[in-house]
Design a protein around this motif. Structure first.
Motif, PDB file in Angstrom:
ATOM      1  N   MET A   1       0.851  -1.192   0.000  1.00  0.00           N
ATOM      2  CA  MET A   1       0.000   0.000   0.000  1.00  0.00           C
ATOM      3  C   MET A   1       0.884   1.239   0.000  1.00  0.00           C
ATOM      4  O   MET A   1       1.884   1.298   0.714  1.00  0.00           O
ATOM      5  CB  MET A   1      -0.912   0.000   1.237  1.00  0.00           C
ATOM      6  CG  MET A   1      -1.986   1.071   1.207  1.00  0.00           C
ATOM      7  SD  MET A   1      -3.166   0.844   2.559  1.00  0.00           S
ATOM      8  CE  MET A   1      -4.282   2.189   2.183  1.00  0.00           C
ATOM      9  N   TYR A   2       0.551   2.230  -0.860  1.00  0.00           N
ATOM     10  CA  TYR A   2       1.363   3.420  -0.975  1.00  0.00           C
ATOM     11  C   TYR A   2       1.253   4.275   0.292  1.00  0.00           C
ATOM     12  O   TYR A   2       0.191   4.399   0.894  1.00  0.00           O
ATOM     13  CB  TYR A   2       0.946   4.257  -2.177  1.00  0.00           C
ATOM     14  CG  TYR A   2       1.228   3.581  -3.499  1.00  0.00           C
ATOM     15  CD1 TYR A   2       2.523   3.287  -3.883  1.00  0.00           C
ATOM     16  CD2 TYR A   2       0.178   3.248  -4.355  1.00  0.00           C
ATOM     17  CE1 TYR A   2       2.779   2.666  -5.100  1.00  0.00           C
ATOM     18  CE2 TYR A   2       0.421   2.629  -5.562  1.00  0.00           C
ATOM     19  CZ  TYR A   2       1.728   2.340  -5.937  1.00  0.00           C
ATOM     20  OH  TYR A   2       1.981   1.728  -7.120  1.00  0.00           O
ATOM     21  N   SER A   3       2.394   4.875   0.627  1.00  0.00           N
ATOM     22  CA  SER A   3       2.385   5.793   1.758  1.00  0.00           C
ATOM     23  C   SER A   3       1.867   7.151   1.308  1.00  0.00           C
ATOM     24  O   SER A   3       1.719   7.428   0.109  1.00  0.00           O
ATOM     25  CB  SER A   3       3.795   5.923   2.342  1.00  0.00           C
ATOM     26  OG  SER A   3       4.657   6.530   1.385  1.00  0.00           O
ATOM     27  N   SER A   4       1.623   8.047   2.262  1.00  0.00           N
ATOM     28  CA  SER A   4       1.127   9.395   1.931  1.00  0.00           C
ATOM     29  C   SER A   4       2.140  10.165   1.110  1.00  0.00           C
ATOM     30  O   SER A   4       1.781  10.919   0.198  1.00  0.00           O
ATOM     31  CB  SER A   4       0.816  10.155   3.233  1.00  0.00           C
ATOM     32  OG  SER A   4      -0.202   9.504   3.947  1.00  0.00           O
ATOM     33  N   ILE A   5       3.430   9.980   1.386  1.00  0.00           N
ATOM     34  CA  ILE A   5       4.484  10.685   0.650  1.00  0.00           C
ATOM     35  C   ILE A   5       4.511  10.240  -0.808  1.00  0.00           C
ATOM     36  O   ILE A   5       4.618  11.050  -1.731  1.00  0.00           O
ATOM     37  CB  ILE A   5       5.850  10.463   1.317  1.00  0.00           C
ATOM     38  CG1 ILE A   5       5.857  11.089   2.719  1.00  0.00           C
ATOM     39  CG2 ILE A   5       6.969  11.044   0.462  1.00  0.00           C
ATOM     40  CD1 ILE A   5       7.153  10.879   3.473  1.00  0.00           C
ATOM     41  N   VAL A   6       4.390   8.924  -1.042  1.00  0.00           N
ATOM     42  CA  VAL A   6       4.401   8.405  -2.407  1.00  0.00           C
ATOM     43  C   VAL A   6       3.188   8.908  -3.183  1.00  0.00           C
ATOM     44  O   VAL A   6       3.275   9.275  -4.359  1.00  0.00           O
ATOM     45  CB  VAL A   6       4.436   6.873  -2.392  1.00  0.00           C
ATOM     46  CG1 VAL A   6       4.271   6.315  -3.810  1.00  0.00           C
ATOM     47  CG2 VAL A   6       5.736   6.373  -1.791  1.00  0.00           C
ATOM     48  N   ARG A   7       2.018   8.916  -2.517  1.00  0.00           N
ATOM     49  CA  ARG A   7       0.816   9.426  -3.171  1.00  0.00           C
ATOM     50  C   ARG A   7       0.958  10.909  -3.530  1.00  0.00           C
ATOM     51  O   ARG A   7       0.535  11.345  -4.598  1.00  0.00           O
ATOM     52  CB  ARG A   7      -0.387   9.225  -2.253  1.00  0.00           C
ATOM     53  CG  ARG A   7      -0.804   7.765  -2.103  1.00  0.00           C
ATOM     54  CD  ARG A   7      -2.010   7.629  -1.197  1.00  0.00           C
ATOM     55  NE  ARG A   7      -2.440   6.245  -1.093  1.00  0.00           N
ATOM     56  CZ  ARG A   7      -3.459   5.833  -0.347  1.00  0.00           C
ATOM     57  NH1 ARG A   7      -4.155   6.721   0.364  1.00  0.00           N
ATOM     58  NH2 ARG A   7      -3.791   4.552  -0.305  1.00  0.00           N
ATOM     59  N   ALA A   8       1.565  11.684  -2.624  1.00  0.00           N
ATOM     60  CA  ALA A   8       1.782  13.111  -2.896  1.00  0.00           C
ATOM     61  C   ALA A   8       2.739  13.296  -4.074  1.00  0.00           C
ATOM     62  O   ALA A   8       2.534  14.173  -4.938  1.00  0.00           O
ATOM     63  CB  ALA A   8       2.331  13.815  -1.658  1.00  0.00           C
ATOM     64  N   GLN A   9       3.784  12.463  -4.118  1.00  0.00           N
ATOM     65  CA  GLN A   9       4.739  12.553  -5.229  1.00  0.00           C
ATOM     66  C   GLN A   9       4.068  12.205  -6.556  1.00  0.00           C
ATOM     67  O   GLN A   9       4.307  12.853  -7.579  1.00  0.00           O
ATOM     68  CB  GLN A   9       5.924  11.627  -4.967  1.00  0.00           C
ATOM     69  CG  GLN A   9       6.855  12.094  -3.855  1.00  0.00           C
ATOM     70  CD  GLN A   9       7.954  11.101  -3.567  1.00  0.00           C
ATOM     71  OE1 GLN A   9       7.829   9.911  -3.860  1.00  0.00           O
ATOM     72  NE2 GLN A   9       9.050  11.575  -2.975  1.00  0.00           N
ATOM     73  N   ASN A  10       3.228  11.178  -6.559  1.00  0.00           N
ATOM     74  CA  ASN A  10       2.531  10.787  -7.784  1.00  0.00           C
ATOM     75  C   ASN A  10       1.573  11.881  -8.243  1.00  0.00           C
ATOM     76  O   ASN A  10       1.457  12.176  -9.439  1.00  0.00           O
ATOM     77  CB  ASN A  10       1.769   9.484  -7.556  1.00  0.00           C
ATOM     78  CG  ASN A  10       2.690   8.289  -7.390  1.00  0.00           C
ATOM     79  OD1 ASN A  10       3.851   8.332  -7.802  1.00  0.00           O
ATOM     80  ND2 ASN A  10       2.191   7.221  -6.776  1.00  0.00           N
ATOM     81  N   SER A  11       0.864  12.467  -7.276  1.00  0.00           N
ATOM     82  CA  SER A  11      -0.071  13.548  -7.618  1.00  0.00           C
ATOM     83  C   SER A  11       0.672  14.749  -8.191  1.00  0.00           C
ATOM     84  O   SER A  11       0.241  15.355  -9.175  1.00  0.00           O
ATOM     85  CB  SER A  11      -0.868  13.968  -6.382  1.00  0.00           C
ATOM     86  OG  SER A  11      -1.638  12.895  -5.884  1.00  0.00           O
ATOM     87  N   PHE A  12       1.799  15.097  -7.560  1.00  0.00           N
ATOM     88  CA  PHE A  12       2.577  16.228  -8.044  1.00  0.00           C
ATOM     89  C   PHE A  12       3.152  15.944  -9.424  1.00  0.00           C
ATOM     90  O   PHE A  12       3.174  16.825 -10.296  1.00  0.00           O
ATOM     91  CB  PHE A  12       3.703  16.536  -7.054  1.00  0.00           C
ATOM     92  CG  PHE A  12       4.563  17.692  -7.453  1.00  0.00           C
ATOM     93  CD1 PHE A  12       4.106  19.003  -7.327  1.00  0.00           C
ATOM     94  CD2 PHE A  12       5.835  17.488  -7.989  1.00  0.00           C
ATOM     95  CE1 PHE A  12       4.888  20.075  -7.715  1.00  0.00           C
ATOM     96  CE2 PHE A  12       6.623  18.549  -8.383  1.00  0.00           C
ATOM     97  CZ  PHE A  12       6.148  19.850  -8.236  1.00  0.00           C
ATOM     98  N   THR A  17       2.988  17.124 -15.195  1.00  0.00           N
ATOM     99  CA  THR A  17       2.872  16.614 -16.564  1.00  0.00           C
ATOM    100  C   THR A  17       1.739  17.311 -17.305  1.00  0.00           C
ATOM    101  O   THR A  17       1.886  17.714 -18.465  1.00  0.00           O
ATOM    102  CB  THR A  17       2.624  15.095 -16.558  1.00  0.00           C
ATOM    103  OG1 THR A  17       3.712  14.435 -15.909  1.00  0.00           O
ATOM    104  CG2 THR A  17       2.494  14.566 -17.980  1.00  0.00           C
ATOM    105  N   VAL A  18       0.607  17.465 -16.629  1.00  0.00           N
ATOM    106  CA  VAL A  18      -0.537  18.148 -17.239  1.00  0.00           C
ATOM    107  C   VAL A  18      -0.189  19.603 -17.550  1.00  0.00           C
ATOM    108  O   VAL A  18      -0.495  20.114 -18.636  1.00  0.00           O
ATOM    109  CB  VAL A  18      -1.769  18.075 -16.310  1.00  0.00           C
ATOM    110  CG1 VAL A  18      -2.887  18.962 -16.844  1.00  0.00           C
ATOM    111  CG2 VAL A  18      -2.254  16.647 -16.176  1.00  0.00           C
TER     112      VAL A  18
END
Length: 228
Positions: A1-12, A17-18
């Motif tokens: 399960m992804y940690s909060s930091i990994v999720r934040a990095q993916n979102s950023f 990219t967008v």
């Protein structure tokens, strides 16, 4: 399960990219908008050569030229929804003369800016370096317009130069084959800076006109002549 930091990095990463893709589309959209800048008139109205200190910080007296000019130009096609401002300037150019041979060089030019101005787009009027009254009038004239058709249309008569022309040798009187040339630099909100071009590139056409007739700088007026 992804940690909060990994999720934040993916979102950023997705967000950047967008943003990059949208910015690229905006920059490319400029290539689809025709540009056809043209100069109707660019000519000198008064040319003088004076001996003195051209600037308050000059350490010695030297010859410098003061060139007044008239200009009629239509640069309105340079303004699109992505244009932030257009920097316009006029230069005086003449062939360099090697000190050894004393003959003109066809590969080297002396070039000096004598006048410049910044024309802002309606969306960037708040960046204009003008007084409150002038800024209010400018914003009112552009209200409700994404692209103001009057922007970039210059009609200047007998304009005094902002900058005097000097030469490292300290001598500039009786210089031949001098011309005035108009230049522009388009500064977009997103994308690359573009300058006036010498050839047509797609829908972007080269600047028509923009070059004055050749003229010579006069000799320094002598005191005896001034009394007469």
């Amino acid at each position: 399960m992804y940690s909060s930091i990994v999720r934040a990095q993916n979102s950023f990463g997705f967000f950047t990219t967008v943003v990059f893709v949208v910015a690229s589309l905006i920059a490319v959209s400029d290539l689809l908008t025709p540009r056809a800048p043209a100069v109707g008139t660019l000519k000198t109205t008064n040319v003088q050569v004076v001996r003195g200190r051209p600037h308050y910080y000059s350490s010695k007296k030297e010859e410098y030229a003061v060139i007044k000019f008239s200009l009629d130009a239509d640069l309105s096609s340079l303004f699109t929804w992505n244009t932030k401002q257009v920097f316009v300037y006029v230069t005086a150019e003449w062939p360099a003369t090697p000190a050894v041979t004393g003959t003109p060089s066809n590969t080297t030019l002396n070039q000096a800016v004598i006048w410049d101005t910044i024309i802002t787009a309606p969306s960037a009027d708040h960046l204009a370096n003008i007084g409150p009254a002038a800024l209010k009038k400018l914003q009112k004239s552009a209200a409700g317009k994404s692209i103001d058709p009057s922007r970039g249309k210059l009609s200047i008569k007998n304009q005094r130069p902002k900058y005097q022309i000097t030469h490292p040798s300290g001598k500039i009187a009786e210089t031949d084959n001098v011309v005035l040339k108009l230049h522009y630099n388009v500064q977009p909100w997103v994308g690359l800076l573009t300058w006036n071009q010498d050839v047509d590139i797609g829908l972007w056409k080269q600047l028509k006109g923009g070059l004055s007739k050749k003229f010579s700088l006069p000799a320094i007026k002598k005191k005896a002549d001034a009394k007469v």
